[in-house]
Write an enzyme that holds these catalytic residues in place. Structure first.
Site, PDB file in Angstrom:
ATOM      1  N   PRO A   1       5.702  -8.273  -3.009  1.00 49.36           N
ATOM      2  CA  PRO A   1       5.008  -8.883  -2.899  1.00 49.36           C
ATOM      3  C   PRO A   1       5.687  -9.943  -2.358  1.00 49.36           C
ATOM      4  O   PRO A   1       5.731 -11.417  -1.680  1.00 49.36           O
ATOM      5  CB  PRO A   1       5.116  -9.589  -4.448  1.00 49.36           C
ATOM      6  CG  PRO A   1       6.065  -8.812  -5.251  1.00 49.36           C
ATOM      7  CD  PRO A   1       5.915  -7.101  -4.296  1.00 49.36           C
ATOM      8  N   GLU A  30       9.082  -2.361 -11.660  1.00 45.35           N
ATOM      9  CA  GLU A  30       9.648  -3.567 -11.315  1.00 45.35           C
ATOM     10  C   GLU A  30       9.863  -3.172  -9.200  1.00 45.35           C
ATOM     11  O   GLU A  30      10.679  -4.547  -9.010  1.00 45.35           O
ATOM     12  CB  GLU A  30      11.158  -4.102 -11.386  1.00 45.35           C
ATOM     13  CG  GLU A  30      10.932  -4.455 -13.427  1.00 45.35           C
ATOM     14  CD  GLU A  30      10.053  -5.431 -13.477  1.00 45.35           C
ATOM     15  OE1 GLU A  30       9.838  -6.383 -12.424  1.00 45.35           O
ATOM     16  OE2 GLU A  30       9.068  -5.397 -14.275  1.00 45.35           O
ATOM     17  N   ARG A  41      -9.655   1.260  11.279  1.00 43.63           N
ATOM     18  CA  ARG A  41     -10.771   1.000  11.861  1.00 43.63           C
ATOM     19  C   ARG A  41     -10.460   0.252  13.326  1.00 43.63           C
ATOM     20  O   ARG A  41     -11.237  -0.289  14.186  1.00 43.63           O
ATOM     21  CB  ARG A  41     -11.089  -0.223  11.513  1.00 43.63           C
ATOM     22  CG  ARG A  41      -9.897  -1.486  10.484  1.00 43.63           C
ATOM     23  CD  ARG A  41     -11.088  -2.686  10.413  1.00 43.63           C
ATOM     24  NE  ARG A  41     -12.206  -2.669  10.326  1.00 43.63           N
ATOM     25  CZ  ARG A  41     -13.225  -3.853  10.858  1.00 43.63           C
ATOM     26  NH1 ARG A  41     -12.397  -4.281  11.699  1.00 43.63           N
ATOM     27  NH2 ARG A  41     -14.668  -3.888  10.976  1.00 43.63           N
ATOM     28  N   ASP A  71     -15.038  -9.745  14.659  1.00 43.78           N
ATOM     29  CA  ASP A  71     -14.640 -10.257  13.228  1.00 43.78           C
ATOM     30  C   ASP A  71     -13.889 -11.268  13.021  1.00 43.78           C
ATOM     31  O   ASP A  71     -12.985 -11.790  13.845  1.00 43.78           O
ATOM     32  CB  ASP A  71     -13.483  -9.269  13.078  1.00 43.78           C
ATOM     33  CG  ASP A  71     -14.647  -7.885  12.866  1.00 43.78           C
ATOM     34  OD1 ASP A  71     -15.933  -7.589  12.628  1.00 43.78           O
ATOM     35  OD2 ASP A  71     -13.940  -6.389  12.909  1.00 43.78           O
TER      36      ASP A  71
HETATM   37  N1  SAM Z   1       9.446  -6.923  -9.664  1.00 44.07           N
HETATM   38  C1  SAM Z   1       8.868  -7.617  -8.136  1.00 44.07           C
HETATM   39  C2  SAM Z   1       8.869  -8.756  -7.623  1.00 44.07           C
HETATM   40  O1  SAM Z   1       8.721  -9.799  -8.667  1.00 44.07           O
HETATM   41  O2  SAM Z   1       9.065  -8.672  -6.829  1.00 44.07           O
HETATM   42  C3  SAM Z   1       7.063  -6.622  -8.720  1.00 44.07           C
HETATM   43  C4  SAM Z   1       6.955  -5.480  -8.549  1.00 44.07           C
HETATM   44  S1  SAM Z   1       5.570  -4.656  -8.878  1.00 44.07           S
HETATM   45  C5  SAM Z   1       4.800  -5.617 -10.446  1.00 44.07           C
HETATM   46  C6  SAM Z   1       5.969  -2.843  -8.468  1.00 44.07           C
HETATM   47  C7  SAM Z   1       5.177  -2.451  -7.291  1.00 44.07           C
HETATM   48  O3  SAM Z   1       3.604  -3.418  -6.759  1.00 44.07           O
HETATM   49  C8  SAM Z   1       6.479  -3.488  -6.524  1.00 44.07           C
HETATM   50  O4  SAM Z   1       7.320  -2.971  -5.740  1.00 44.07           O
HETATM   51  C9  SAM Z   1       5.395  -3.305  -4.833  1.00 44.07           C
HETATM   52  O5  SAM Z   1       5.532  -1.663  -4.475  1.00 44.07           O
HETATM   53  C10 SAM Z   1       4.486  -3.244  -5.793  1.00 44.07           C
HETATM   54  N2  SAM Z   1       3.102  -4.707  -4.982  1.00 44.07           N
HETATM   55  C11 SAM Z   1       3.112  -5.675  -5.753  1.00 44.07           C
HETATM   56  N3  SAM Z   1       2.229  -6.664  -5.410  1.00 44.07           N
HETATM   57  C12 SAM Z   1       1.835  -6.570  -4.232  1.00 44.07           C
HETATM   58  C13 SAM Z   1       2.037  -7.329  -3.283  1.00 44.07           C
HETATM   59  N4  SAM Z   1       1.548  -8.199  -3.200  1.00 44.07           N
HETATM   60  N5  SAM Z   1       2.208  -6.484  -1.905  1.00 44.07           N
HETATM   61  C14 SAM Z   1       2.632  -5.419  -1.908  1.00 44.07           C
HETATM   62  N6  SAM Z   1       2.844  -4.488  -2.715  1.00 44.07           N
HETATM   63  C15 SAM Z   1       2.979  -5.250  -3.312  1.00 44.07           C
END
Ligand code: SAM
Length: 232
Positions: free
Chosen positions: A89, A116, A154, A169
């Site tokens: 994220p 995490e 795609r 698109d």
């Molecule tokens: N502790 C992290 C933080 O606050 O940045 C979030 C960890 S999340 C619970 C677990 C995993 O989900 C991340 O390591 C990532 O690979 C994936 N993930 C969660 N949200 C995401 C997003 N918005 N985009 C891409 N990957 C995401």
């Protein structure tokens, strides 16, 4: 294109990879997708534990650096070096331009986090591109990886029936605006009629109508796209 997935939950992709466009693209060898279970790189076989508590305390667990880096290096050796993408994220937010850019790559390696996330040293050592699919937190990177695969595959030549069908698109390189409204049969339903121009057979008039509607809809819903277009 070759896509390698590094994940703790390879089975999550089972249904997705065997349906519809993806299944056909794989069958026609336009893309190959390889799943790698990160637990296979853990030395202590009975437990296959990849996570540990964060130094400094705090809730949750982190994916350890050692098996992850070894896994990424081993997977990278399986073909020409991959463009490495870590789903997080905290990364750059995915958009259509990014998907178009990713679609020009020969090989992607998508690194899916859990818990995490990864020990920071994975990022420091491997230096992957970091991509987010939006400003929200998922349980894991697998769904985010599927979003990237879906948006990218795609765009590969031959995947959609008509090479140009993705051009109009929404957000796409045709004009970067929202797409115009579309209709199919019947011509009239509960008093709602298909606009006359679409039945006219006048291709120039249809193109002009679609362009007007696309701009109007974008102005109403996503003015920021028009501003972006003017600045790019
Ligand atoms: N502790 C992290 C933080 O606050 O940045 C979030 C960890 S999340 C619970 C677990 C995993 O989900 C991340 O390591 C990532 O690979 C994936 N993930 C969660 N949200 C995401 C997003 N918005 N985009 C891409 N990957 C995401």
């Amino acid at each position: 294109m070759r896509i390698d997935l590094v994940t703790l939950f390879p089975a999550i992709f089972d249904g997705y990879l065997t349906q519809s466009l993806l299944d056909k693209a794989i069958e026609r060898q336009l893309v190959s997708i390889h799943r790698h279970d990160l637990r296979d790189w853990v030395a202590e076989v009975p437990h296959r534990k990849v996570d540990d508590r964060p130094f400094g305390g705090g809730p949750g667990m982190l994916i350890q650096v050692e098996p992850t880096v070894r896994c990424i290096r081993d997977v990278d050796q399986l073909a020409d070096p991959a463009r490495k993408i870590l789903l997080t994220p905290q990364g750059q937010r995915l958009d259509q331009r990014m998907a178009e850019n990713l679609a020009t790559s020969e090989r992607l390696m998508l690194l899916c986090g859990r818990y995490e996330g990864f020990d920071q040293r994975v990022l420091d050592i491997v230096q992957p591109e970091e991509i987010s699919v939006g400003d929200f937190v998922l349980n894991g990177g697998e769904v985010a990886a599927m979003i990237i695969i879906d948006a990218v595959v795609r765009l590969l030549p031959g995947v959609l029936g008509d090479e140009n069908s993705s051009l109009d698109d929404s957000f796409s390189r045709g004009n970067r605006l929202l797409e115009f409204p579309q209709y199919t049969r019947p011509r009239s339903f509960e008093g709602h009629d298909v606009p006359d121009v679409l039945l006219s057979g006048d291709h120039a008039a249809i193109a002009a109508w679609r362009s007007d509607m696309s701009r109007k809809r974008t102005l109403e819903r996503r003015r920021d796209l028009i501003d972006d277009n003017e600045n790019n």
